[in-house]
Design a protein around this motif. Structure first.
Motif, PDB file in Angstrom:
ATOM      1  N   ILE A 157     -39.356  13.307 -28.893  1.00 20.40           N
ATOM      2  CA  ILE A 157     -39.532  14.526 -29.682  1.00 20.40           C
ATOM      3  C   ILE A 157     -38.271  15.368 -29.598  1.00 20.40           C
ATOM      4  CG2 ILE A 157     -40.846  16.686 -29.832  1.00 20.40           C
ATOM      5  CD1 ILE A 157     -43.180  14.942 -28.559  1.00 20.40           C
TER       6      ILE A 157
ATOM      7  N   THR B 153     -37.191  19.074 -30.114  1.00 17.95           N
ATOM      8  CA  THR B 153     -37.793  20.400 -30.302  1.00 17.95           C
ATOM      9  C   THR B 153     -36.860  21.338 -31.072  1.00 17.95           C
ATOM     10  OG1 THR B 153     -36.968  21.218 -28.198  1.00 17.95           O
ATOM     11  CG2 THR B 153     -39.120  20.181 -28.171  1.00 17.95           C
TER      12      THR B 153
ATOM     13  N   GLN C 105     -38.768  26.223 -27.643  1.00 14.69           N
ATOM     14  CA  GLN C 105     -39.398  25.912 -26.367  1.00 14.69           C
ATOM     15  C   GLN C 105     -40.628  25.046 -26.619  1.00 14.69           C
ATOM     16  OE1 GLN C 105     -39.625  29.454 -23.806  1.00 14.69           O
ATOM     17  NE2 GLN C 105     -37.589  28.773 -23.177  1.00 14.69           N
ATOM     18  N   LEU C 106     -40.929  24.231 -25.608  1.00 16.11           N
ATOM     19  CA  LEU C 106     -42.026  23.279 -25.738  1.00 16.11           C
ATOM     20  C   LEU C 106     -43.241  23.790 -24.970  1.00 16.11           C
ATOM     21  CD1 LEU C 106     -42.535  20.162 -26.582  1.00 16.11           C
ATOM     22  CD2 LEU C 106     -42.497  19.872 -24.111  1.00 16.11           C
ATOM     23  N   LEU C 107     -44.424  23.635 -25.571  1.00 13.38           N
ATOM     24  CA  LEU C 107     -45.683  23.984 -24.913  1.00 13.38           C
ATOM     25  C   LEU C 107     -46.459  22.709 -24.637  1.00 13.38           C
ATOM     26  CD1 LEU C 107     -46.149  27.148 -24.929  1.00 13.38           C
ATOM     27  CD2 LEU C 107     -44.795  26.391 -26.886  1.00 13.38           C
ATOM     28  N   VAL C 108     -47.094  22.625 -23.463  1.00 17.58           N
ATOM     29  CA  VAL C 108     -47.848  21.431 -23.081  1.00 17.58           C
ATOM     30  C   VAL C 108     -49.196  21.849 -22.514  1.00 17.58           C
ATOM     31  CG1 VAL C 108     -47.850  19.306 -21.726  1.00 17.58           C
ATOM     32  CG2 VAL C 108     -45.689  20.364 -22.345  1.00 17.58           C
ATOM     33  N   SER C 109     -50.260  21.222 -22.990  1.00 18.63           N
ATOM     34  CA  SER C 109     -51.594  21.504 -22.452  1.00 18.63           C
ATOM     35  C   SER C 109     -52.406  20.226 -22.456  1.00 18.63           C
ATOM     36  CB  SER C 109     -52.280  22.570 -23.296  1.00 18.63           C
ATOM     37  OG  SER C 109     -53.527  22.873 -22.745  1.00 18.63           O
ATOM     38  N   THR C 110     -53.328  20.096 -21.522  1.00 17.05           N
ATOM     39  CA  THR C 110     -54.100  18.853 -21.416  1.00 17.05           C
ATOM     40  C   THR C 110     -55.551  19.144 -21.058  1.00 17.05           C
ATOM     41  OG1 THR C 110     -53.979  16.625 -20.478  1.00 17.05           O
ATOM     42  CG2 THR C 110     -53.518  18.432 -18.988  1.00 17.05           C
TER      43      THR C 110
ATOM     44  N   ASP D 197     -55.531  25.634 -27.006  1.00 16.17           N
ATOM     45  CA  ASP D 197     -54.678  26.107 -25.903  1.00 16.17           C
ATOM     46  C   ASP D 197     -53.251  26.393 -26.365  1.00 16.17           C
ATOM     47  OD1 ASP D 197     -56.439  26.115 -23.658  1.00 16.17           O
ATOM     48  OD2 ASP D 197     -56.379  23.933 -23.640  1.00 16.17           O
ATOM     49  N   ILE D 198     -52.769  25.598 -27.302  1.00 13.20           N
ATOM     50  CA  ILE D 198     -51.409  25.824 -27.826  1.00 13.20           C
ATOM     51  C   ILE D 198     -51.386  27.100 -28.675  1.00 13.20           C
ATOM     52  CG2 ILE D 198     -49.553  24.881 -29.266  1.00 13.20           C
ATOM     53  CD1 ILE D 198     -49.962  23.317 -26.653  1.00 13.20           C
TER      54      ILE D 198
ATOM     55  N   MET E  11     -51.069  30.365 -26.965  1.00 11.74           N
ATOM     56  CA  MET E  11     -49.726  30.772 -26.516  1.00 11.74           C
ATOM     57  C   MET E  11     -48.930  31.352 -27.692  1.00 11.74           C
ATOM     58  SD  MET E  11     -49.810  29.828 -23.266  1.00 11.74           S
ATOM     59  CE  MET E  11     -48.126  29.803 -22.643  1.00 11.74           C
TER      60      MET E  11
ATOM     61  N   THR F 143     -51.138  13.374 -27.585  1.00  9.88           N
ATOM     62  CA  THR F 143     -51.390  12.009 -27.112  1.00  9.88           C
ATOM     63  C   THR F 143     -52.885  11.920 -26.818  1.00  9.88           C
ATOM     64  OG1 THR F 143     -51.093  12.468 -24.750  1.00  9.88           O
ATOM     65  CG2 THR F 143     -49.124  11.881 -25.995  1.00  9.88           C
TER      66      THR F 143
ATOM     67  N   GLY G 198     -48.868   9.088 -28.931  1.00  6.10           N
ATOM     68  CA  GLY G 198     -48.998   8.187 -27.798  1.00  6.10           C
ATOM     69  C   GLY G 198     -50.397   8.184 -27.238  1.00  6.10           C
TER      70      GLY G 198
ATOM     71  N   THR H 215     -53.447  15.300 -24.464  1.00  3.54           N
ATOM     72  CA  THR H 215     -52.382  16.243 -24.154  1.00  3.54           C
ATOM     73  C   THR H 215     -51.818  16.734 -25.480  1.00  3.54           C
ATOM     74  OG1 THR H 215     -51.846  15.177 -22.053  1.00  3.54           O
ATOM     75  CG2 THR H 215     -50.136  16.549 -23.047  1.00  3.54           C
TER      76      THR H 215
ATOM     77  N   LEU I   7     -48.944  19.063 -27.515  1.00  8.38           N
ATOM     78  CA  LEU I   7     -47.613  19.658 -27.433  1.00  8.38           C
ATOM     79  C   LEU I   7     -47.436  20.629 -28.591  1.00  8.38           C
ATOM     80  CD1 LEU I   7     -45.553  16.394 -26.798  1.00  8.38           C
ATOM     81  CD2 LEU I   7     -46.471  17.974 -25.100  1.00  8.38           C
TER      82      LEU I   7
END
Lengths: 350, 350
Positions: free
Chosen positions: B46, B48, B52-57, B87-88, B91, B99, B133, B148, B150
């Motif tokens: 990826i 970006t 900035q990258l956001l990640v949540s799972t 969740d994304i 933010m 994924t 993925g 997950t 992004l």
């Protein structure tokens, strides 16, 4: 082993979800400036500083991927991280963050999860990776670990599995088959233990194999080594399902064939001894065993001088035209087609 | 419901892991230029583009988070994506990739997973998110989904939960409690069905509540609305565990108190009717119900003119000094402390 019969152990429901995550992760230090915000909000925030981002994810399930009868939880936590980092290294990238999600049944006391997280923390420390998020919930049965690994690389550093060329050399790091044989040894000892719980096994002759099964290392060092040797692989993949399966992936994705030389496949002496003891063919074990987490890659012939003689790297063959197929050249100098017989994650019963 | 008794259905072991992933994901289109490489290598890639990258799972587990007796698999796939995208959005970011990892027992035929992926695909299309993925493996029991998500945002756009200020207004999107009551209706119907399988339930009076439970929407539109109104929240969180639990998170993380006005909490008329039918207090349901996936946020008082009268947004209170505590002001104008009674993911039995 981890049944919550001891009343002095702490039940998970006493903590609640938020207390549990806080408790398990409050020792974890953030090591990367790129990790702007870790655990504690709706999402983690990462600044890739202009680099490209790599993402990979894996699930590990009790009774399918691991057996707690012989897999200590600390090792399991460590291995779960390694399995995921290995995928990032296989892209020739630097692993930077992970998220860890757990589903656990009430059979596990808090102390068991602390052990698991001790292994995760050790892996994060040694491999310089930040734990930035996750989810913890109950399961109706057993333990499940879902990890997503993130990494970064410059766009021109990334190596995929679809760019091998005819004439490239096929190279593997480390040695193969040991993890699979370690598992065979542990499963045999489990059966012995069930028959005679007081037997004192001597596992010393199997120490390397068992370590490869219980505490594998992802090959961060190989990515760094290749960089220092100024060798950029033309294609790369990690060996999780067995050498033959991964070679087939490389060849099919890159539309090339290959010749793999049986005599070149790197085997540890302990593996050869134990294959004899188990009456298994060591080449078959190396081809199909899986869980090696070594890197399999191709390099241009011009790079041969840079890698030859390095004890961490073995040239095991070369790539050919697609129509020549994927072949194993045996010690008897006969050519036989390579077939995938790796461990199939979907063969397990309900 | 999805037992593999029909021999015409396709068993998963017939496909193998790689065939399964290919089969389930080959319809998915890549929608973002930032997605350099999706499914098919060791990791996704990826770019970006300097953001900035956001990640949540999140993990969803059969028997804990969903019941396939009344949750169609297509809806489950859709909802699993929503839970993560929410969740994304919380933010104040744009969700860009997911994924998806699945663990499935052999009780599920291929056709069941196709249904699940149809829901995931619909969510990806409508919310403009790329599937990049995942991992698919067998489970020893039931179905588990680990997603997950992004996202990306400019650094100065990101809104966390720890930056609310005394005097800020507390705002919520949509209405609350409906998803929880939808679940109560579905669980009652399941029991009726077990006693009398031929009963034909009339679910029309519950249609909104059931839709909120089975097919929730993440509030991408609210993030876009706030941007168009030129309102940047001072703090934000999504409501997954119930309003009271999320307010407590906001207040504790920001070190402020709050006054929440019972009469302001937005409730759908259908919710009020069904709470009466079930003899439940609608305020309690809205405070503790959970699974609303609405956004809860704070704004500066100066922004009040920009948001007032918007049918999607309701001011439900304001933030106070930390020492004043977190209080619900009831319709009778009495003040009572807010306590977390949200659904606790770790109370389930082994």
């Amino acid at each position: 082993m981890f049944e919550n019969k001891d009343q002095s152990r702490t039940s998970l429901s006493a903590l609640g979800e938020f207390g549990l995550i806080d408790h398990l992760t409050n020792n974890f230090a953030i090591q990367h400036a790129e990790t702007v915000k870790g655990i504690g909000d709706d999402a983690a925030v990462i600044d890739t500083k202009g680099k490209q981002l790599l993402v990979s994810t894996d699930l590990l399930i009790e009774g399918v991927h691991f057996d707690l009868a012989f897999m200590p939880l600390k090792h399991l936590g460590y291995k779960a991280v390694m399995v995921n980092l290995s995928d990032i290294y296989a892209m020739n990238a630097r692993a930077t963050q992970i998220t860890v999600s757990l589903a656990v049944s009430n059979r596990f006391p808090l102390e068991a999860l602390e052990e698991l997280y001790a292994g995760i923390e050790l892996a994060c420390e040694l491999y310089k990776v930040d734990l930035v998020g996750g989810d913890t919930t109950s399961s109706t049965k057993g333990l499940l670990i879902s990890i997503t690994a993130l990494g970064v690389a410059e766009a021109d550093e990334i190596v995929t599995r679809d760019t091998a060329q005819e004439g490239d050399l096929l190279v593997v790091s480390g040695d193969l088959g040991a993890s699979y044989m370690g598992l065979q040894v542990l499963e045999r000892e489990k059966q012995v233990h069930q028959v005679n719980p007081h037997a004192q096994p001597d596992l010393e002759p199997y120490s390397y194999l068992i370590e490869r099964q219980l505490k594998p290392e992802a090959r961060k060092d190989i990515v760094e080594l290749l960089k220092s040797l100024e060798v950029k692989p033309t294609a790369m993949i990690d060996i999780s399902d067995g050498l033959s399966s991964e070679i087939i992936h490389l060849c099919k994705k890159s539309d090339v064939g290959c010749r793999l030389y049986e005599e070149k496949i790197p085997l540890d002496p302990q593996l050869i001894n134990v294959c004899e003891e188990f009456e298994l063919d060591s080449t078959t074990v190396a081809l199909s065993g899986g869980e090696d987490y070594e890197l399999l890659f191709t390099v241009k012939q011009d790079d041969y001088e840079k890698i030859k003689g390095n004890p961490n790297l073995t040239v095991i063959g070369h790539m050919t035209a697609s129509q020549d197929g994927m072949n194993l050249i045996t010690r008897a100098n006969t050519s036989i087609p390579i077939v995938a017989r790796g461990w199939n994650a979907l063969q397990n019963e309900d």
